[in-house]
Design an enzyme around this catalytic site. Structure first.
Site, PDB file in Angstrom:
ATOM      1  N   SER A 159       0.836  -1.193   0.000  1.00  0.00           N
ATOM      2  CA  SER A 159       0.000   0.000   0.000  1.00  0.00           C
ATOM      3  C   SER A 159       0.882   1.259   0.000  1.00  0.00           C
ATOM      4  CB  SER A 159      -0.955  -0.039   1.188  1.00  0.00           C
ATOM      5  OG  SER A 159      -1.965   0.918   1.060  1.00  0.00           O
ATOM      6  N   ASP A 207      -9.520  -5.271  -5.357  1.00  0.00           N
ATOM      7  CA  ASP A 207      -9.022  -4.202  -4.491  1.00  0.00           C
ATOM      8  C   ASP A 207      -9.733  -2.897  -4.838  1.00  0.00           C
ATOM      9  OD1 ASP A 207      -7.581  -2.327  -3.023  1.00  0.00           O
ATOM     10  OD2 ASP A 207      -5.644  -3.279  -3.431  1.00  0.00           O
ATOM     11  N   HIS A 238      -7.539  -5.577  -0.961  1.00  0.00           N
ATOM     12  CA  HIS A 238      -6.378  -4.781  -0.568  1.00  0.00           C
ATOM     13  C   HIS A 238      -5.591  -5.408   0.573  1.00  0.00           C
ATOM     14  CE1 HIS A 238      -3.954  -1.186  -0.617  1.00  0.00           C
ATOM     15  NE2 HIS A 238      -4.182  -0.966   0.671  1.00  0.00           N
TER      16      HIS A 238
END
Length: 417
Positions: A159, A207, A238
């Site tokens: 991320s 995601d 995610h």
């Protein structure tokens, strides 16, 4: 998170996977001094543990990041290991979300340092800085620095940590590999058009935070001259990268093996994709060829004498020559040697170069990096690659190679283009 323990009182090695005593290096390992372990198979790449016993220790806070953990093979007989630093995403802890990766990767022959960030709200820029600080600590001052090859380093993150990974690759082009796991931060459209680091992107089909279209936008900026790949994992969201993910590791291990260890035995699993189970999309710049080669000789054949630190320079060409080439022997061992050639532009800029020299009796070249090698009879020819052909007046670049036979000073010539 576990309480810190001292490095010097780290637990005794915990065996994960097959004992080192049963591991053999295949004869094909001569292709690269950094190939480790037996020939890989689809089953071995998909296994949850590799062939090396590992241990781990806690890293104290300081040195530019907030401490963390290090995982590494216990074996010391095969020389140094490539290393990768991992950083978590925004507001996350490595100990909670990525620690599962540490022993898994270490058992395949890597040193892994997973870091906690100075602040859990650090942005991508700060995470990039801390990733590089972790690698510097690992290779310069850590208690296991002698186990790590400072020339074979990679970065990885999830991320915002994935975005930090890509920024770290832009800042330090000498890195050998970068892996962005669902890489992205709000409003930060990463442009990787100037990267020189082989880059893999892994994303989730479902995601909604870092969407497939967002990752494709990043992927489209990666330069054609740099190896890269993108795998979209079917059904993943995610947070899929924050828990044990065999599909991710089945892709990640061949990538790190190829670019940290120059181990082309592993490219068969990515080019073409050997197992598409759980993968909804896969793109790669096949064939995947490591752009750089080793910087030390194989540990299994140590030098028989102290290698020269410099080689005899070539006879300088006329002052108006477009370029010159100077050879030196970097290292030598029984039956082989490592050579290096420095290419220098003359008084004018050049756009492309070609270096040629004659091999002595019994000499051959098995591998070259930072240049494209061809041989015809006893003549070796190396041409520039995409990123080092343009040199300013007086500018230099180097390429290296592994040779078999007895090292001897070469007298290369240089021409441009």
């Amino acid at each position: 998170m576990r309480q810190p323990t001292r490095w010097l009182t780290a637990a005794l090695a915990v065996v994960v996977g097959l004992a080192m005593a049963t591991t053999t290096r295949d004869a094909a390992a001569a292709d690269s001094p950094y190939q480790r372990g037996p020939d890989p198979t689809p089953a071995s790449v998909a296994a949850t543990r590799g062939p090396f016993a590992t241990t781990q220790a806690t890293v104290p806070a300081g040195n530019g990041f907030n401490g963390g953990y290090v995982y590494y093979p216990t074996d010391t007989s095969q020389g140094t290991w490539g290393a990768v630093a991992i950083v978590p995403g925004y507001s996350a802890l490595f100990a909670n979300e990525e620690a599962w990766m540490g022993p898994w990767l270490a058992s395949f022959g890597f040193v892994v340092i997973g870091i906690e960030t100075n602040s859990r709200t650090d942005g991508a820029d700060a995470r990039a800085t801390q990733l590089l600080a972790a690698l510097d600590y690992l290779t310069r001052t850590s208690p296991i620095r002698n186990r790590v090859d400072p020339n074979r380093l990679g970065v990885m993150g999830h991320s915002a940590g994935g975005a930090g990974t890509l920024l770290a690759a832009l800042r330090r082009p000498t890195l050998k590999a970068a892996v962005g796991l669902a890489p992205g931060t709000p409003g930060n459209n990463l442009n990787m058009s100037t990267t020189q680091v082989p880059t893999m992107l892994l994303s989730g089909q479902n995601d909604g935070t870092v969407t497939p279209s967002y990752v494709q936008g990043i992927y489209n900026t990666l330069p054609a001259g740099v190896e890269h790949a993108w795998a979209e994992l079917a059904g993943n969201d995610h947070l899929s990268f924050t828990r044990s993910n065999p599909t991710e590791m089945r892709l990640l291990i061949p990538w790190l093996k190829t670019f940290l260890d120059n181990d082309t035995r592993y490219t068969q699993f990515l080019c073409p994709l050997g197992n598409s189970t759980g993968v909804s999309r896969f793109n790669a710049t096949c064939p995947l060829v490591p752009p750089d080669g080793p910087t030390t000789p194989p540990t299994s054949t140590p030098p028989t004498s102290t290698p020269p630190t410099t080689g005899a320079p070539t006879t300088p060409p006329p002052s108006d020559a477009a370029c010159t080439a100077t050879y030196r022997t970097v290292n030598s061992w029984s039956g082989g040697f490592q050579g290096e050639v420095t290419v220098a532009a003359g008084t004018a800029a050049i756009n492309g170069w070609t270096v040629r020299w004659e091999l002595n009796n019994g000499q051959s070249i098995s591998q070259a990096w930072n240049g494209t090698l061809s041989t015809s009879g006893s003549t070796a020819t190396v041409r520039n690659v995409s990123y080092n052909g343009s040199l300013a007046p007086g500018g230099t670049t180097t390429f290296g190679f592994l040779g078999s036979g007895t090292p001897a000073n070469a007298s290369p010539t240089c021409a441009s283009p």
